[in-house]
Design an enzyme around this catalytic site. Structure first.
Site, PDB file in Angstrom:
ATOM      1  N   TYR A  49      40.935  11.118  15.491  1.00  0.00           N
ATOM      2  CA  TYR A  49      39.459  10.807  15.568  1.00  0.00           C
ATOM      3  C   TYR A  49      38.676  12.010  14.551  1.00  0.00           C
ATOM      4  CZ  TYR A  49      34.760   9.952  16.919  1.00  0.00           C
ATOM      5  OH  TYR A  49      33.254   9.759  17.180  1.00  0.00           O
ATOM      6  N   SER A  62      30.340  12.641  13.084  1.00  0.00           N
ATOM      7  CA  SER A  62      30.550  13.052  14.596  1.00  0.00           C
ATOM      8  C   SER A  62      30.284  14.725  14.827  1.00  0.00           C
ATOM      9  CB  SER A  62      32.042  12.824  15.160  1.00  0.00           C
ATOM     10  OG  SER A  62      32.211  13.182  16.468  1.00  0.00           O
TER      11      SER A  62
HETATM   12  N1  NAP Z   1      28.599   7.457  21.350  1.00  0.00           N
HETATM   13  C1  NAP Z   1      28.521   8.842  20.715  1.00  0.00           C
HETATM   14  O1  NAP Z   1      28.517   9.794  21.584  1.00  0.00           O
HETATM   15  C2  NAP Z   1      29.157   9.132  19.326  1.00  0.00           C
HETATM   16  C3  NAP Z   1      29.182  10.326  18.938  1.00  0.00           C
HETATM   17  C4  NAP Z   1      29.563  10.784  17.523  1.00  0.00           C
HETATM   18  C5  NAP Z   1      29.998   9.828  16.789  1.00  0.00           C
HETATM   19  N2  NAP Z   1      29.990   8.469  17.376  1.00  0.00           N
HETATM   20  C6  NAP Z   1      30.279   7.311  16.158  1.00  0.00           C
HETATM   21  O2  NAP Z   1      29.259   6.422  16.313  1.00  0.00           O
HETATM   22  C7  NAP Z   1      29.850   5.199  15.946  1.00  0.00           C
HETATM   23  C8  NAP Z   1      29.428   4.087  16.725  1.00  0.00           C
HETATM   24  O3  NAP Z   1      30.001   4.469  18.234  1.00  0.00           O
HETATM   25  P1  NAP Z   1      29.333   3.947  19.577  1.00  0.00           P
HETATM   26  O4  NAP Z   1      29.102   5.162  20.243  1.00  0.00           O
HETATM   27  O5  NAP Z   1      27.994   3.109  19.238  1.00  0.00           O
HETATM   28  O6  NAP Z   1      30.354   3.084  19.998  1.00  0.00           O
HETATM   29  P2  NAP Z   1      30.850   1.878  20.419  1.00  0.00           P
HETATM   30  O7  NAP Z   1      29.641   1.063  21.286  1.00  0.00           O
HETATM   31  O8  NAP Z   1      32.174   1.639  20.936  1.00  0.00           O
HETATM   32  O9  NAP Z   1      30.557   1.030  18.966  1.00  0.00           O
HETATM   33  C9  NAP Z   1      31.805   1.036  18.173  1.00  0.00           C
HETATM   34  C10 NAP Z   1      31.304  -0.090  17.285  1.00  0.00           C
HETATM   35  O10 NAP Z   1      32.512  -0.333  16.131  1.00  0.00           O
HETATM   36  C11 NAP Z   1      32.957  -1.736  16.011  1.00  0.00           C
HETATM   37  N3  NAP Z   1      34.397  -1.540  15.750  1.00  0.00           N
HETATM   38  C12 NAP Z   1      35.420  -1.135  16.296  1.00  0.00           C
HETATM   39  N4  NAP Z   1      36.609  -1.388  15.808  1.00  0.00           N
HETATM   40  C13 NAP Z   1      36.299  -2.096  14.797  1.00  0.00           C
HETATM   41  C14 NAP Z   1      36.887  -2.797  13.843  1.00  0.00           C
HETATM   42  N5  NAP Z   1      38.323  -2.954  13.779  1.00  0.00           N
HETATM   43  N6  NAP Z   1      36.155  -3.791  12.933  1.00  0.00           N
HETATM   44  C15 NAP Z   1      35.042  -3.942  13.103  1.00  0.00           C
HETATM   45  N7  NAP Z   1      34.288  -3.186  14.019  1.00  0.00           N
HETATM   46  C16 NAP Z   1      35.000  -2.416  14.824  1.00  0.00           C
HETATM   47  C17 NAP Z   1      32.806  -1.969  17.517  1.00  0.00           C
HETATM   48  O11 NAP Z   1      33.100  -3.245  17.656  1.00  0.00           O
HETATM   49  P3  NAP Z   1      33.431  -3.677  19.297  1.00  0.00           P
HETATM   50  O12 NAP Z   1      32.140  -3.853  20.111  1.00  0.00           O
HETATM   51  O13 NAP Z   1      33.883  -5.130  19.098  1.00  0.00           O
HETATM   52  O14 NAP Z   1      34.451  -3.052  19.617  1.00  0.00           O
HETATM   53  C18 NAP Z   1      31.293  -1.561  17.849  1.00  0.00           C
HETATM   54  O15 NAP Z   1      30.670  -2.408  17.201  1.00  0.00           O
HETATM   55  C19 NAP Z   1      31.387   5.320  15.770  1.00  0.00           C
HETATM   56  O16 NAP Z   1      31.685   5.620  14.416  1.00  0.00           O
HETATM   57  C20 NAP Z   1      31.501   6.596  16.501  1.00  0.00           C
HETATM   58  O17 NAP Z   1      32.594   7.277  16.159  1.00  0.00           O
HETATM   59  C21 NAP Z   1      29.450   8.040  18.563  1.00  0.00           C
END
Ligand code: NAP
Length: 247
Positions: free
Chosen positions: A152, A139
């Site tokens: 986080y 991140s």
């Molecule tokens: N979006 C951004 O701007 C951004 C920026 C920097 C880093 N990131 C990182 O990118 C990654 C993906 O995030 P995203 O933005 O795509 O968000 P998201 O749409 O909320 O996806 C998060 C994923 O993690 C899964 N997850 C959460 N808790 C879990 C658990 N206990 N066991 C198994 N799976 C679990 C979620 O499943 P559910 O759908 O069931 O909740 C979902 O598939 C994360 O590590 C996040 O920190 C995102």
């Protein structure tokens, strides 16, 4: 001629592949030729359908990192070459009010599960294969402090550190460990920020590219790090942020 950007013959597992960045990475890996196992605590049917309808190979498996050791049995005898540690959560509160449960929940999914899932993957690679690839999703808060997200920020700084430690230990053993650090990407995770016109304008104003990132932007970088073209990259944390950290 061999294509150094092809993943034909590779077998990949992506955590949190039901939506957002994980879904886009699963689709990206499949488009490059890998067969992909989509791991999620909710069904990954939509992702599997996207891949198979496009002519790729995909299946799904249930995993819930509420138990951070839940990834232990995912790899045994499965022939995986690639692990993408994408699953992650965020909890927001002022540091003075932050609870132990919000600390533990985030650290368990974002850091402890990532480490022990990677350990299980590496044990299997070291016992059965000559090479493997790990890509961790870090991140901007692997580098910056953020605000009101203490667990986080701690977890994502930890992801950057572990990426380097694991690269140091495993580079000579055939396993590449790298990370991608996404900027502001349009997923469920950032829906609230985009819905707030003041925050949204402030974010856009600071991004040199002038737009939010798309999950496919992250998929391109993560897929590249899994290809033969990236064979000499170890311990890198690649920013994919529209230039945010360059400012
Ligand atoms: N979006 C951004 O701007 C951004 C920026 C920097 C880093 N990131 C990182 O990118 C990654 C993906 O995030 P995203 O933005 O795509 O968000 P998201 O749409 O909320 O996806 C998060 C994923 O993690 C899964 N997850 C959460 N808790 C879990 C658990 N206990 N066991 C198994 N799976 C679990 C979620 O499943 P559910 O759908 O069931 O909740 C979902 O598939 C994360 O590590 C996040 O920190 C995102």
């Amino acid at each position: 001629m061999t294509n150094p950007f092809s993943l034909h013959g590779c077998h990949a597992l992506v955590t949190g592949a039901n939506t957002g960045i994980g879904q886009a990475i699963a689709v990206g890996l499949a488009a490059a030729g890998a067969s992909v196992v989509c791991a999620g605590r909710r069904p990954c049917d939509e992702t599997v359908a996207q891949i198979t309808q496009a002519g790729g190979a995909a299946s799904s498996v249930h995993v819930d990192f509420t138990d951070p050791m839940a990834g232990q049995t995912l790899f045994t005898g499965q022939g995986f070459d690639i692990l993408i540690n994408n699953a992650g959560i965020i909890r927001r509160n002022d540091a003075v009010d932050f609870t132990e449960s919000d600390w533990d929940a985030v650290m368990d999914v974002n850091l402890k599960a990532l480490f022990f899932t990677t350990q299980a993957f590496a044990r299997e690679i070291l016992a059965t294969k000559t090479t493997g690839r790990v890509v961790n999703i870090a991140s901007l808060l692997s580098f910056q402090g953020g605000i009101r997200v203490p667990s986080y920020t701690a977890s994502k700084h930890g992801v950057a550190g572990l990426t380097k430690l694991l690269a140091n230990e495993w580079a000579a053993k055939g396993i590449n460990v790298n990370a991608v650090a996404p900027g502001y990407i349009t997923t469920n995770n950032t829906e609230a920020l985009r819905a707030d016109p003041i925050r949204n304008a402030a974010i856009l104003d600071r991004i040199p590219a002038g737009r939010w990132g798309d999950p496919a932007d992250i998929a391109g970088a993560a897929t590249y790090l899994c290809t033969p073209a990236a064979a000499y990259i170890h311990g890198a944390v690649l920013n994919v942020d529209g230039g945010w950290l360059a400012r």
